[in-house]
Design a protein around this motif. Structure first.
Motif, PDB file in Angstrom:
ATOM      1  N   GLN A 180      37.843  27.837  38.088  1.00  0.00           N
ATOM      2  CA  GLN A 180      38.303  29.098  37.210  1.00  0.00           C
ATOM      3  C   GLN A 180      36.517  28.751  36.267  1.00  0.00           C
ATOM      4  O   GLN A 180      35.368  30.087  36.141  1.00  0.00           O
ATOM      5  CB  GLN A 180      39.172  28.646  36.239  1.00  0.00           C
ATOM      6  N   ASP A 187      31.101  35.352  39.227  1.00  0.00           N
ATOM      7  CA  ASP A 187      30.645  36.802  39.251  1.00  0.00           C
ATOM      8  C   ASP A 187      30.107  37.257  38.669  1.00  0.00           C
ATOM      9  O   ASP A 187      29.535  38.146  38.210  1.00  0.00           O
ATOM     10  CB  ASP A 187      32.718  36.525  37.954  1.00  0.00           C
ATOM     11  N   LYS A 276      30.045  38.444  25.504  1.00  0.00           N
ATOM     12  CA  LYS A 276      30.513  39.829  26.456  1.00  0.00           C
ATOM     13  C   LYS A 276      30.291  39.446  27.753  1.00  0.00           C
ATOM     14  O   LYS A 276      30.872  40.601  28.911  1.00  0.00           O
ATOM     15  CB  LYS A 276      29.183  40.685  26.251  1.00  0.00           C
ATOM     16  N   GLY A 279      33.635  37.242  28.424  1.00  0.00           N
ATOM     17  CA  GLY A 279      34.743  38.403  28.135  1.00  0.00           C
ATOM     18  C   GLY A 279      34.410  39.286  29.680  1.00  0.00           C
ATOM     19  O   GLY A 279      35.748  39.890  30.067  1.00  0.00           O
ATOM     20  N   GLY A 280      34.082  40.233  30.035  1.00  0.00           N
ATOM     21  CA  GLY A 280      34.032  40.567  31.155  1.00  0.00           C
ATOM     22  C   GLY A 280      34.498  39.944  32.889  1.00  0.00           C
ATOM     23  O   GLY A 280      34.911  40.657  33.413  1.00  0.00           O
ATOM     24  N   CYS A 282      36.279  37.273  33.356  1.00  0.00           N
ATOM     25  CA  CYS A 282      37.500  36.846  32.293  1.00  0.00           C
ATOM     26  C   CYS A 282      37.864  38.033  32.969  1.00  0.00           C
ATOM     27  O   CYS A 282      39.839  37.841  33.752  1.00  0.00           O
ATOM     28  CB  CYS A 282      37.693  36.662  31.091  1.00  0.00           C
ATOM     29  N   ARG A 283      38.103  39.444  32.312  1.00  0.00           N
ATOM     30  CA  ARG A 283      38.809  40.395  33.006  1.00  0.00           C
ATOM     31  C   ARG A 283      38.736  40.594  34.124  1.00  0.00           C
ATOM     32  O   ARG A 283      39.855  41.348  34.957  1.00  0.00           O
ATOM     33  CB  ARG A 283      38.175  41.399  31.841  1.00  0.00           C
ATOM     34  N   ARG A 284      37.880  40.593  34.825  1.00  0.00           N
ATOM     35  CA  ARG A 284      37.386  41.326  36.186  1.00  0.00           C
ATOM     36  C   ARG A 284      38.378  40.295  37.060  1.00  0.00           C
ATOM     37  O   ARG A 284      38.997  40.398  38.067  1.00  0.00           O
ATOM     38  CB  ARG A 284      35.857  41.199  36.813  1.00  0.00           C
ATOM     39  N   GLN A 286      40.775  38.531  36.208  1.00  0.00           N
ATOM     40  CA  GLN A 286      41.753  38.601  35.654  1.00  0.00           C
ATOM     41  C   GLN A 286      42.439  37.205  35.041  1.00  0.00           C
ATOM     42  O   GLN A 286      43.113  36.134  34.880  1.00  0.00           O
ATOM     43  CB  GLN A 286      43.022  38.854  36.680  1.00  0.00           C
ATOM     44  N   SER A 289      41.175  35.076  28.066  1.00  0.00           N
ATOM     45  CA  SER A 289      39.504  35.360  27.308  1.00  0.00           C
ATOM     46  C   SER A 289      39.730  34.062  27.254  1.00  0.00           C
ATOM     47  O   SER A 289      39.678  34.193  26.104  1.00  0.00           O
ATOM     48  CB  SER A 289      40.465  36.555  26.339  1.00  0.00           C
ATOM     49  N   SER A 291      36.107  31.694  25.916  1.00  0.00           N
ATOM     50  CA  SER A 291      34.722  31.718  24.808  1.00  0.00           C
ATOM     51  C   SER A 291      34.587  30.965  25.258  1.00  0.00           C
ATOM     52  O   SER A 291      34.800  30.185  26.194  1.00  0.00           O
ATOM     53  CB  SER A 291      35.784  31.382  22.827  1.00  0.00           C
TER      54      SER A 291
END
Length: 347
Positions: A180, A187, A276, A279-280, A282-284, A286, A289, A291
């Motif tokens: 991960q 990414d 930021k 976080g971006g 992790c969202r992309r 999936q 979240s 840190s």
């Protein structure tokens, strides 16, 4: 103690400053600093009463009677003046809690310190509905306030001395796997329309591969990197202590590239935070979240799983407890560490 005046016949003087009530309870009556002190010694045992009387006299002798009328609000103001050297966030938090003390105290902000009872502190705390962490911060602050009164000899015993910290539940700490972590770095680097993408990826990659925190990484300078000695000198902001870590093999290529062309006083990283960007990613992807602190946990977890001695890992983290904190925090990894150590027990 109105009984000593209204029901004199019920009391029998049994020694200097010592009285026994008809129910067997002992009471004290003496003068300290020109003030008459009358109180129950809360025992029916003569020897214990004599010890309690001696302790009470000693406590009362420590009190500065000239400050007897100091109010809670005045003590709070005095306390805030003593914490101005602390960190801004600490000052802000204590100022907020002190404002609550002055606003919500059950007997009012103008209550004399000498008249505050332990139950008043309990009532004040019960005004709020908060979790264990917030409760502990309030308890710590109110104890500091009354400790100041103790040091200044305004009171002999703190009304907050009985308070105990609430036990906090262990939080679930999210930790990425190595796969991960690699996906996150890839990414972030792939965001071609983000001007800071490469810098953010370098920053996050360093956190995960070197096992340092965001504050330590952001303050690194070229002069802190010694390739010949294979060491990185860093400063742990949380404990304000300096320490050094090895230049791990997986970190060296990244550091060599980042240090190229830099003077000794140049910072290694051009950014101070990549929250930021993380976080971006992790969202992309999936993913949970994560840190920036999660990346340090990944490093520690991997080190334990590889069988590296916990004491050595603690030294890499700037800890001085021999690994106790790591063993407590990463108890879920201890089984893996135990198994790897067991495999070494071969004749």
């Amino acid at each position: 103690m109105g009984m000593l005046q209204e029901d004199v016949g019920a009391f029998q003087k049994v020694g200097p400053c010592l009285y026994r009530y008809r129910n067997g309870t002992y009471y004290a009556r003496f003068k300290s600093g020109g003030k008459e002190i009358r109180c129950s010694l809360e025992t029916t045992d003569r020897k214990q009463a004599e010890r309690n009387l001696a302790r009470k006299k000693e406590e009362e002798s420590l009190i500065d009677r000239s400050q007897g009328k100091l109010t809670l609000a005045e003590l709070c103001d005095r306390f805030l003046k003593t914490v101005q050297h602390q960190k801004p966030k600490t000052i802000e938090r204590k100022t907020f809690i002190v404002s609550r003390i002055k606003k919500d105290w059950p007997t009012g902000r103008l209550t004399q310190i000498s008249k505050i009872k332990p139950s008043d502190v309990d009532v004040w705390l019960s005004c709020y509905r908060f979790g264990a962490a917030s409760r502990n911060l309030h308890i710590s602050c109110i104890k500091e306030v009354f400790d100041l009164a103790l040091r200044d000899r305004i009171i002999a015993v703190s009304p907050a001395a009985h308070l105990q910290s609430a036990r906090q539940a262990k939080p679930i700490r999210l930790t990425p796997t190595l796969e991960q972590f690699k996906a996150i770095i890839a990414d972030v680097r792939a965001q071609q329309f983000n001007a800071d993408a490469a810098d953010s990826a370098d920053f996050l990659e360093f956190l995960g591969l070197a096992g340092v925190g965001q504050a330590e990484a952001s303050s690194l300078k070229r002069s802190d990197i010694n390739f010949e000695a294979g060491r990185i000198i860093t400063f742990r902001h949380k404990t304000t202590t300096g320490f050094s870590i090895p230049i791990f093999p997986q970190v060296r290529p990244l550091l060599e590239r980042l240090c190229e062309g830099k003077s000794p006083q140049d910072f290694i990283f051009t950014i101070r935070d990549a929250r930021k960007a993380l976080g971006g990613a992790c969202r992309r992807l999936q993913l949970p979240s994560f840190s920036q602190r999660s990346l340090r946990r990944m490093f520690i977890t991997r080190a334990i799983e590889k069988g590296i001695d916990v004491k050595v890992i603690a030294e890499w983290q700037g800890h001085r407890d021999g690994g106790k904190l790591i063993l407590d925090t990463y108890s879920h990894v201890n089984a893996v560490h135990s198994e790897s150590m067991a495999r070494l027990m071969i004749d």
